[in-house]
Design a protein around this motif. Structure first.
Motif, mmCIF file in Angstrom:
data_model
loop_
_atom_site.group_PDB
_atom_site.id
_atom_site.type_symbol
_atom_site.label_atom_id
_atom_site.label_comp_id
_atom_site.label_asym_id
_atom_site.label_seq_id
_atom_site.Cartn_x
_atom_site.Cartn_y
_atom_site.Cartn_z
ATOM 1 N N ASN A 435 0.531 -0.922 0.019
ATOM 2 C CA ASN A 435 -0.113 0.407 0.120
ATOM 3 C C ASN A 435 0.577 1.214 -0.178
ATOM 4 N N LEU A 436 0.795 2.303 -1.065
ATOM 5 C CA LEU A 436 1.543 3.766 -1.100
ATOM 6 C C LEU A 436 1.255 4.191 -0.249
ATOM 7 N N PRO A 437 1.531 4.903 1.014
ATOM 8 C CA PRO A 437 1.836 5.909 1.455
ATOM 9 C C PRO A 437 0.878 7.350 1.793
ATOM 10 N N ASP A 438 0.337 7.539 -0.022
ATOM 11 C CA ASP A 438 -0.296 8.189 -0.295
ATOM 12 C C ASP A 438 -1.786 7.781 -0.413
ATOM 13 N N GLY A 439 -2.296 6.637 -0.500
ATOM 14 C CA GLY A 439 -3.446 5.592 -0.519
ATOM 15 C C GLY A 439 -2.343 5.573 -1.906
ATOM 16 N N GLY A 440 -3.450 4.147 -2.329
ATOM 17 C CA GLY A 440 -3.451 3.282 -3.271
ATOM 18 C C GLY A 440 -2.622 2.209 -2.859
ATOM 19 N N ALA A 441 -2.549 1.126 -4.316
ATOM 20 C CA ALA A 441 -2.600 -0.507 -4.234
ATOM 21 C C ALA A 441 -0.919 -0.105 -5.108
#
Length: 458
Positions: A435-441
């Motif tokens: 999972n990315l820190p700013d949201g999303g995968a």
């Protein structure tokens, strides 16, 4: 089987104990016998030296052998049971026990009283005085006189060794029974658990304590059964999901076709497009199942050749552009050359499955970015989105077969990512997701790269 193993273990302990006791008895007896014989030899030598000194004292340098002194030695010689004959330096007989004043009858009586037994071979002792030879003493000592008490001691030692061996055997039997029971008990429990599971008791587990190899085997067995239970549960859930996924398009196809047959609905182009979409949906589901099954098969083979991942991404993106447009999503391709040796059709299927997976999670207005590059001899393909990301509960299971996440917005087979993992591993690569820190995968595939000139040769 367990009883047979228990008997074999018990018998092994008994044999080892008795064998050790017997070997110890033999070695001790042999060592003791050697030392005992040495001791007897020393005793005989000491007695012979004593007799030689006594007879030498009966000699006078000026007068020769003193008959009266020699006769006084007769009782000592008779009591010892020895047979003695003295000769002078010229070899002439000087004195013998039978020629003494005691007489043959008295000598025999003393020998019988002493229970002297048989005489040992005669030995000659040279007698000297002042460095001059004065005669020879022929001595035959009785074998039984000296070692009688010692033989009793030796016999007692042998009895002690025998009793010690029997005690060791008894201890071996007890230790063998206890050790075999302790060893066989967990094996019996493990066997019983396996039979109960085979009989249908799915809740049965092997109850074994400890940390030895058998306990580790039992825990591995329990873990295997738990894994099978989990897999069965997942398979049942998957079967239900697949049945649902199949039922939905089939129901739509059947209802619309029956409506056309009954004249309720006109066979318009829009109806045909809807029917076509449902058949495509069925086709994708069966294709995913077929791919995953073939990946498990030993006959699964890849038609390798030099392939540029940038070209693969471009073709997959073009094929899915209309679906991204329908979902109001932006598809961004940022590709650099990344040449690998692989199956172009299978690699395009990997990219297609990753992109269609984002369609289930990313809401309208979102974007999906696909990039390729070569880093340190490895070709990398990244697919990341700005959607809600993957639930922590689902993150560790997204590549598991038959596993479906809880955030899917639209229907799916639930095995698309498992197919991705199977195909990437078949290419000798690896696939990860975070999972990315700013949201999303973000999904990343890494494969062994080849020279770009090779990739140009097609």
């Amino acid at each position: 089987m367990a009883e047979s193993l228990r008997r074999r273990l018990t018998l092994s302990f008994v044999v080892i104990a008795l064998g050790s006791a017997l070997l110890t008895a033999i070695l001790v007896n042999a060592a003791f016998g050697g030392r005992f014989d040495t001791y007897l030899g020393q005793q005989r030598s000491a007695r012979v030296s004593q007799l030689a000194n006594a007879f030498t004292a009966a000699y006078e340098p000026d007068q020769g052998w003193q008959k009266d002194r020699l006769d006084r030695l007769a009782p000592l010689v008779a009591m010892s049971g020895a047979q003695v004959r003295l000769v002078d330096a010229s070899g002439k007989s000087v004195w013998s026990l039978r020629d003494s004043q005691m007489g043959p009858e008295m000598v025999q009586m003393h020998r019988d009283m002493g229970s002297a037994g048989a005489l040992s071979p005669q030995q000659r002792i040279s007698l000297t005085m002042g460095g001059r030879r004065i005669g020879d003493l022929y001595v035959a000592l009785p074998e039984g006189t000296v070692p009688l008490a010692d033989r009793e001691f030796r016999r007692s030692v042998n009895w002690l060794l025998l009793l010690g061996g029997l005690a060791a055997g008894s201890i071996g039997v007890g230790a063998g029974v206890i050790a075999s029971r302790r060893t066989v008990r967990p094996i019996t429990e493990l066997t019983s658990a396996a039979r109960d599971l085979q009989a249908g008791d799915r809740h049965r587990r092997a109850a074994v304590a400890g940390n030895d190899e058998i306990a580790q085997l039992a825990r591995a067995f329990n873990d295997l059964v738990d894994s099978v239970d989990r897999e069965d549960a997942v398979r049942r859930a998957f079967a239900a999901d697949v049945a649902h996924e199949l039922r939905t398009p089939l129901t739509v196809l059947r209802s619309q076709l029956e409506a056309v047959q009954d004249g309720v609905v006109e066979p318009t182009p829009a109806l045909f497009r809807s029917l076509h979409d449902e058949t495509l949906r069925l086709g994708r589901l069966t294709a995913d199942l077929e791919t995953m099954t073939s990946a498990d098969s030993v006959e699964f083979d890849l038609h390798r050749r030099p392939v540029d991942l940038a070209d693969v991404v471009a073709r997959a993106g073009a094929a899915l552009s209309h679906r991204f447009a329908e979902g109001q999503l932006r598809l961004i391709l940022s590709t650099d050359p990344a040449a690998v040796s692989g199956d172009e059709v299978r690699l395009q299927q990997v990219v297609t499955n990753l992109l269609t997976n984002t369609l289930k999670f990313v809401p309208p207005g979102g974007s999906v970015t696909v990039s390729t590059r070569t880093v340190d001899g490895r070709a990398e393909l990244d697919v990341h989105d700005d959607g809600p990301g993957i639930s922590p509960d689902d993150l560790a299971h997204v590549f598991e077969r038959f596993y479906r996440g809880h955030q899917v917005r639209t229907g799916g087979s639930g095995i698309g990512l498992a197919v991705v993992a199977a195909l990437v591993h078949a290419h000798g690569g690896e696939v990860t997701v975070v999972n990315l820190p700013d949201g999303g995968a973000s999904f990343r595939i890494r494969l062994t790269s080849i020279d770009s000139d090779q990739a140009a040769i097609k």
